[in-house]
Scaffold this active site. Structure first.
Site, PDB file in Angstrom:
ATOM      1  CD  GLU A 104      -5.576  -6.699   3.534  1.00  0.00           C
ATOM      2  OE1 GLU A 104      -5.612  -6.558   4.774  1.00  0.00           O
ATOM      3  OE2 GLU A 104      -5.747  -5.764   2.731  1.00  0.00           O
ATOM      4  CE  LYS A 159      -5.141   0.803   0.872  1.00  0.00           C
ATOM      5  NZ  LYS A 159      -6.606   0.559   0.718  1.00  0.00           N
ATOM      6  CG  ASP A 170     -10.087  -0.687   6.615  1.00  0.00           C
ATOM      7  OD1 ASP A 170     -11.052   0.109   6.606  1.00  0.00           O
ATOM      8  OD2 ASP A 170      -9.409  -0.949   5.605  1.00  0.00           O
ATOM      9  CD  GLN A 193     -11.600  -4.179   3.687  1.00  0.00           C
ATOM     10  OE1 GLN A 193     -12.402  -3.947   2.787  1.00  0.00           O
ATOM     11  NE2 GLN A 193     -10.447  -3.541   3.778  1.00  0.00           N
ATOM     12  CD  GLU A 194      -8.022  -4.344   6.330  1.00  0.00           C
ATOM     13  OE1 GLU A 194      -7.127  -3.786   6.987  1.00  0.00           O
ATOM     14  OE2 GLU A 194      -8.210  -4.167   5.113  1.00  0.00           O
ATOM     15  CE  LYS A 236      -4.898  -1.495   6.245  1.00  0.00           C
ATOM     16  NZ  LYS A 236      -6.316  -1.105   6.124  1.00  0.00           N
ATOM     17  CD  GLU A 266      -7.712   1.811   6.523  1.00  0.00           C
ATOM     18  OE1 GLU A 266      -6.741   1.476   7.237  1.00  0.00           O
ATOM     19  OE2 GLU A 266      -7.890   1.362   5.377  1.00  0.00           O
ATOM     20  CB  SER A 268     -12.672  -2.868  -0.243  1.00  0.00           C
ATOM     21  OG  SER A 268     -11.504  -2.521   0.453  1.00  0.00           O
ATOM     22  CG  ASP A 320      -8.207   3.028   2.291  1.00  0.00           C
ATOM     23  OD1 ASP A 320      -7.704   3.484   1.254  1.00  0.00           O
ATOM     24  OD2 ASP A 320      -8.438   1.803   2.429  1.00  0.00           O
ATOM     25  CG  HIS A 338     -10.116  -7.887   1.993  1.00  0.00           C
ATOM     26  ND1 HIS A 338      -9.357  -7.100   2.818  1.00  0.00           N
ATOM     27  CD2 HIS A 338     -10.238  -7.190   0.838  1.00  0.00           C
ATOM     28  CE1 HIS A 338      -9.037  -5.980   2.197  1.00  0.00           C
ATOM     29  NE2 HIS A 338      -9.567  -6.004   0.999  1.00  0.00           N
ATOM     30  CG  HIS A 398      -1.171  -4.419   2.860  1.00  0.00           C
ATOM     31  ND1 HIS A 398      -1.231  -5.733   3.277  1.00  0.00           N
ATOM     32  CD2 HIS A 398      -2.160  -3.779   3.554  1.00  0.00           C
ATOM     33  CE1 HIS A 398      -2.198  -5.881   4.153  1.00  0.00           C
ATOM     34  NE2 HIS A 398      -2.782  -4.726   4.337  1.00  0.00           N
TER      35      HIS A 398
HETATM   36  P1  PGA Z   1      -8.118  -3.110  -0.659  1.00  0.00           P
HETATM   37  O1  PGA Z   1      -8.333  -3.131   0.891  1.00  0.00           O
HETATM   38  O2  PGA Z   1      -6.678  -3.209  -0.953  1.00  0.00           O
HETATM   39  O3  PGA Z   1      -8.918  -4.308  -1.107  1.00  0.00           O
HETATM   40  O4  PGA Z   1      -8.727  -1.820  -1.157  1.00  0.00           O
HETATM   41  C1  PGA Z   1      -7.424  -2.609   1.800  1.00  0.00           C
HETATM   42  C2  PGA Z   1      -8.032  -1.503   2.598  1.00  0.00           C
HETATM   43  O5  PGA Z   1      -9.236  -1.194   2.461  1.00  0.00           O
HETATM   44  O6  PGA Z   1      -7.328  -0.892   3.382  1.00  0.00           O
HETATM   45 ZN    ZN Z   2      -9.046   0.486   4.030  1.00  0.00          ZN
END
Ligand code: PGA
Ligand code: ZN
Length: 398
Positions: free
Chosen positions: A194, A325, A230, A152-153, A376, A273, A40, A300, A144, A353
């Protein structure tokens, strides 16, 4: 002095090829680094090229500017050489994947030369002595895992843990408790990229399950285990219609802000996030103002570890945390610049990560070096535990 840079194709956790770099120095130092990759990804990230292309381009343009030219301990010069070799703003020539692998391998070679752990080399003598709280991804979907949650998370955030080690084990326990609760409800679940459980349930049920799991584990361990998200809302946003789509449910931007603010209230979220689209600085600002400083609103895809986008976010009070990141921007120097600009302006740095990872542990050291309050890096799975176990080791020695 760096005497040799070697590049090769290795596997990442999704089974895709990625770039690994090895750097050797004249005084016998050695460092190895590997690029992660996103699914993503943010629209404004530096460019990752196919591994073969990135390696060929880096060998042609970057390696000759580094071998025999710069010192591994002089990270700014290494990273400047990478930028000069590339010649674009987004590493479109050599690939941010080649750049970040070389940048990280150089830092490790420098630490090796000095005989210091990487976090010590990167953080220096005036580093604080704080440790990051790991955010553990325990349920997820989005890009994911197909057919799972829209958000997503769902993250376990053991903010009350007395040590990193306790926090790491608490997150693994929450991951296990989620599995038990899903079993009780007869809900089968595979795992996403993940390592989070990826059940085919709606987001509402995922909130129930994760809240029950964090509460259960908090009782077991005797410290606070919070809840974070997230949303990765850029993946839900339809710019043509101006709505966020959760399956059949659509939310306008105002409704999205309300929805997330209500979730923060209901579940006491400590961390949110990418609650809005990656172009929506003003929606971010609305939410940040609404939730107050108890909850980190983290950019992010909004910031992509880029100081120009972060500067705009600071002007507009868009967030109170920045996700970092290194591969989103291409070098450790750029990542440190983003941390520094954020911290100077009161934003919490969160080191992260990617969904596609390797056994590389640089981000564990980066989180300790920058005194980041959160890191994270998942809850379970080898490429995730590589970082978590490194944090346990660092805590023992630091
Ligand atoms: P990605 O997702 O590494 O697939 O971009 C992680 C995130 O969105 O934090
Ligand atoms: Zn993110």
């Amino acid at each position: 002095l760096i005497t040799e840079v070697r590049l090769r194709r290795i596997l990442d956790s999704r089974g895709n090829p990625t770039v690994e770099a090895e750097v050797s120095t004249e005084s016998g130092g050695f460092g190895r680094g590997a690029a992660p990759s996103g699914a993503s990804t943010g629209a404004h990230e530096a460019v990752s090229l196919p591994a073969d292309e990135a390696i060929a381009a880096a060998r042609e343009h970057a390696v000759p500017r580094i071998e025999g030219q710069v010192y591994a301990g002089d990270q700014r010069s290494v990273d400047a050489a990478l930028r000069a070799a590339d010649g674009t703003d987004d590493f479109g020539t050599i690939g941010a994947n080649s750049a970040v692998a070389i940048s990280m391998a150089s830092a490790k070679a420098a630490a090796d030369t000095l005989g210091a752990p990487l976090y010590q080399h990167l953080g220096g003598a005036f580093r604080g002595n704080t440790f990051p709280t790991p955010l553990g991804n325990v349920v997820g979907g989005g890009e994911h895992a197909k057919e799972a949650t829209h958000i997503q998370e769902f993250l376990s955030a053991p903010v009350g843990a007395p040590s990193v080690t306790d926090a790491v084990f608490a997150n693994a326990r929450v991951h296990g408790a989620v599995s038990e609760i899903l079993d009780d409800r007869d809900i089968p679940a595979a795992k996403g990229d993940e390592g989070a459980w990826a059940p085919a349930i709606d987001d509402e049920e995922a909130f129930e399950v994760v809240a029950e799991a964090t509460d259960t584990v908090a009782d077991e361990v005797g410290f606070e285990v919070g809840f974070g998200l997230d949303v990765a809302a850029a993946e839900l946003y339809d710019p043509d219609d101006g709505v966020y789509r959760y399956g059949d449910v659509e939310r306008t931007t105002d409704e999205q802000v309300e929805y997330v603010a209500d979730l923060v209230d209901e579940y006491d979220l400590v961390y949110v996030e990418d609650p809005l689209d990656e172009e929506d600085f003003s929606g971010f600002a609305d939410l940040t103002a609404k939730v107050g400083s108890e909850t980190l609103v983290c950019g992010d895809d909004l910031f992509v570890t880029n100081t120009e986008r972060l500067a705009r976010g600071i002007d507009e009070a868009a967030a109170n945390a920045i996700l970092v990141k290194p591969n989103q921007i291409g070098t450790l120097s750029d990542a440190f610049d983003a941390v520094e600009l954020g911290v100077e302006n009161g934003l919490a740095p969160v080191i992260s990560h990617r969904s596609g990872e390797t056994e590389d542990t640089t981000i564990a050291h980066l989180a300790v070096a920058t005194d980041a309050p959160f890191v994270k890096t998942g809850a379970v799975g080898g490429e995730r535990t590589a970082k978590l176990n490194e944090l346990i080791r660092i805590e023992e020695t630091a």
